[in-house]
Write an enzyme that holds these catalytic residues in place. Structure first.
Site, short mmCIF file in Angstrom:
data_model
loop_
_atom_site.label_atom_id
_atom_site.label_comp_id
_atom_site.label_asym_id
_atom_site.label_seq_id
_atom_site.Cartn_x
_atom_site.Cartn_y
_atom_site.Cartn_z
N HIS A 185 -3.77 6.02 4.46
CA HIS A 185 -2.05 6.42 5.47
C HIS A 185 -1.33 7.78 4.52
CE1 HIS A 185 -1.82 2.44 5.96
NE2 HIS A 185 -1.12 1.62 4.64
N CYS A 231 0.93 -1.41 0.46
CA CYS A 231 0.08 0.10 -0.38
C CYS A 231 0.59 1.38 -0.19
CB CYS A 231 -0.89 0.00 1.25
SG CYS A 231 -0.21 -0.72 2.62
P1 NAP Z 1 -8.06 -9.77 7.80
O1 NAP Z 1 -8.84 -8.66 7.43
O2 NAP Z 1 -7.57 -10.60 8.71
O3 NAP Z 1 -7.94 -10.67 6.63
C1 NAP Z 1 -8.00 -12.35 6.53
C2 NAP Z 1 -8.71 -13.01 5.15
O4 NAP Z 1 -7.99 -13.74 4.60
C3 NAP Z 1 -9.81 -13.38 6.20
O5 NAP Z 1 -11.15 -12.97 4.54
C4 NAP Z 1 -10.18 -14.71 6.25
O6 NAP Z 1 -10.76 -15.95 6.07
C5 NAP Z 1 -8.31 -15.28 5.28
N1 NAP Z 1 -8.16 -16.54 5.31
C6 NAP Z 1 -7.50 -16.38 6.83
N2 NAP Z 1 -6.72 -17.76 6.72
C7 NAP Z 1 -7.01 -18.96 5.86
C8 NAP Z 1 -7.02 -19.83 5.06
N3 NAP Z 1 -6.10 -20.64 5.92
N4 NAP Z 1 -7.87 -20.17 4.67
C9 NAP Z 1 -8.43 -19.47 3.48
N5 NAP Z 1 -8.54 -18.22 3.95
C10 NAP Z 1 -7.87 -17.44 4.80
O7 NAP Z 1 -7.10 -9.48 6.43
P2 NAP Z 1 -6.71 -8.04 5.40
O8 NAP Z 1 -6.80 -6.84 6.16
O9 NAP Z 1 -7.91 -8.34 4.94
O10 NAP Z 1 -5.33 -8.06 4.87
C11 NAP Z 1 -5.41 -9.30 4.31
C12 NAP Z 1 -4.06 -10.15 3.20
O11 NAP Z 1 -4.16 -8.89 2.19
C13 NAP Z 1 -2.73 -9.67 4.18
O12 NAP Z 1 -2.59 -10.64 5.15
C14 NAP Z 1 -1.99 -9.24 3.05
O13 NAP Z 1 -1.48 -9.74 2.58
C15 NAP Z 1 -2.75 -8.42 2.63
N6 NAP Z 1 -2.49 -6.88 2.23
C16 NAP Z 1 -1.90 -6.26 1.31
C17 NAP Z 1 -1.88 -4.98 1.33
C18 NAP Z 1 -1.55 -4.27 0.15
O14 NAP Z 1 -0.77 -2.99 0.87
N7 NAP Z 1 -1.66 -4.39 -0.90
C19 NAP Z 1 -2.90 -4.20 2.26
C20 NAP Z 1 -3.41 -5.32 3.50
C21 NAP Z 1 -3.32 -6.09 3.34
P3 NAP Z 1 -11.61 -15.79 7.89
O15 NAP Z 1 -12.33 -15.27 7.24
O16 NAP Z 1 -12.29 -17.19 7.54
O17 NAP Z 1 -10.85 -15.67 8.58
C1 3JM Z 2 -0.12 -5.77 4.69
O1 3JM Z 2 0.47 -12.73 5.80
C2 3JM Z 2 0.90 -11.89 5.90
O2 3JM Z 2 1.19 -12.06 6.96
C3 3JM Z 2 0.62 -10.92 5.83
C4 3JM Z 2 1.04 -9.72 6.83
C5 3JM Z 2 0.69 -8.18 5.29
C6 3JM Z 2 1.01 -8.17 4.20
C7 3JM Z 2 2.41 -8.72 3.17
O3 3JM Z 2 3.27 -9.38 3.88
O4 3JM Z 2 1.03 -9.91 2.84
C8 3JM Z 2 -0.36 -7.39 6.44
C9 3JM Z 2 -0.53 -6.41 5.50
C10 3JM Z 2 0.55 -6.86 4.08
C11 3JM Z 2 1.30 -6.75 2.85
O5 3JM Z 2 1.29 -5.55 1.78
O6 3JM Z 2 2.70 -6.60 2.27
#
Ligand code: NAP
Ligand code: 3JM
Length: 338
Positions: free
Chosen positions: A244, A131
């Site tokens: 952010h 992000c």
């Molecule tokens: P979150 O609110 O904690 O949501 C996590 C999601 O992953 C939920 O839908 C969860 O399902 C699912 N999940 C977890 N364990 C799983 C499994 N074993 N099998 C299938 N689904 C599973 O987190 P978030 O903020 O949405 O972020 C999710 C991910 O997106 C982060 O870890 C990161 O890699 C990425 N992200 C990227 C950016 C970016 O900068 N591009 C920013 C934020 C996040 P349940 O509800 O069933 O637990």
């Molecule tokens: C943003 O699996 C993880 O621990 C995901 C952690 C995470 C990440 C990541 O490293 O993919 C949380 C929030 C990010 C990201 O965009 O890099």
């Protein structure tokens, strides 16, 4: 118009929910929308364009017939399931850090390097940047094209929504406890986040920087296709829910004035110029939530060097920082490659 089968891996999360929103707001041409999450969410339904869709468990077989799989279920789930989705014929657009620095996988901000999408063919995976990198490069791309950026010094002020739904609850609970004169509890962050700033996002590395800081360094070089560009970052978590903010200082090869930067950014794709300090108008996190544009303002010449500019860059970290950027990649992909 052709329609596509789309899966969201991590549909119940903060980013997954925003993906549903963005697909609906853009009226993305969807035939089937398949919502995948962990076993814990089976039995839940989510609403998309007035329709209730059941959540299914993500398994390696869950991607049959899918054209586009939008992943936001964490890096380890991406490593486990994205290759299976690609093998089933889907293109994966991955929001995690799992594949970003793989030289065979494109890392794309559509306003900056849409041409890189063409490299999806080798693995069927396209990576979405971090992000903080995305919003910085949307603002810097027109300046880089005009004056070539040699060095970037950035400090971030990052919202708790970037950590996920539990972090938003932690901040709200601490604010309420403080107002009631009660003790503040913390679980998600190593310290109190309410009324505080934590210079700590993601894990610390041996060089003293955090992983988040090194994402900004390495991803910038890959997306700008320029390993000579110097980048140094300090990333800070602040008690903001959405949006952010970034203080960005750049040094350019050619001289560019603040007035020229304002003119360039006034018509730059994905940018909204908000720079009228005389009327107290500048980008603020509370104004960017829910918006697709990256807000840029406080544009000044750095008077300490010959060719320097300072900017203040603000964007919705869940939209342009994650879900919107991923859906824009999907739009480019269907328009040019499917
Ligand atoms: P979150 O609110 O904690 O949501 C996590 C999601 O992953 C939920 O839908 C969860 O399902 C699912 N999940 C977890 N364990 C799983 C499994 N074993 N099998 C299938 N689904 C599973 O987190 P978030 O903020 O949405 O972020 C999710 C991910 O997106 C982060 O870890 C990161 O890699 C990425 N992200 C990227 C950016 C970016 O900068 N591009 C920013 C934020 C996040 P349940 O509800 O069933 O637990
Ligand atoms: C943003 O699996 C993880 O621990 C995901 C952690 C995470 C990440 C990541 O490293 O993919 C949380 C929030 C990010 C990201 O965009 O890099």
């Amino acid at each position: 118009m052709k329609k596509y089968n789309v899966a969201i891996a991590g549909a119940t999360g903060a980013v997954g929910g925003a993906m549903l929103d963005v697909l609906a707001r853009k009226n993305f041409p969807i035939k089937e929308l398949r919502l995948l999450a962990s076993e814990r969410s089976v039995g839940r339904t989510l609403t998309f364009q007035g329709q209730e869709i059941p959540v299914q468990q993500m398994t390696k077989d869950a991607f049959a017939g899918i054209d586009i799989a939008l992943f936001s279920a964490g890096a380890s789930r991406s490593l486990e399931f994205a290759p299976a989705a690609a093998a089933a014929g889907a293109v994966v657009i991955d929001n995690s850090s799992a594949y970003r620095m793989d030289p065979e996988i494109p890392l794309v901000v559509p306003e900056v390097n849409p041409h890189a999408i063409a490299q999806y063919k080798k693995h069927g995976i396209i990576a979405n940047p971090n992000c903080s990198t995305i919003q910085m490069l949307v603002a810097l791309k027109p300046i880089h094209d005009r004056a070539r950026i040699k060095r970037i010094v950035v400090s971030t002020y990052q919202a708790v929504s970037g950590t996920g739904a539990k972090a938003i609850e932690e901040l709200k609970a601490q604010v309420l406890a403080y107002a009631r004169g009660e003790a503040l509890q913390h679980k998600v962050y190593p310290h109190q986040i309410a009324f505080n700033c934590l210079p700590h996002i993601d894990n610390f590395l041996d060089n003293g920087y955090t992983k988040e800081e090194m994402k900004m360094v390495n991803e910038t070089r890959k997306i700008f296709e320029d390993n000579s560009i110097g980048v140094t970052a300090t990333t800070v978590r602040v008690p903001v829910i959405y949006g952010h903010s970034e203080a960005v200082n750049i040094e350019t090869e050619k001289k560019i004035t603040a007035a020229e930067v304002k003119e360039l950014l006034a018509s730059a794709p994905g940018v909204q110029l908000v720079d009228d300090p005389a009327n107290n108008r500048y980008p603020m996190a509370i104004d960017c939530a829910g918006r697709f544009e990256t807000l840029v303002g406080r544009i000044r010449e750095d008077e300490s060097i010959a060719n320097g500019i300072n900017l203040w860059v603000v964007s919705d970290n869940i939209l342009k920082g994650a879900a919107l950027n991923a859906v824009q990649i999907a739009e480019h992909y269907v328009a040019r490659y499917l």
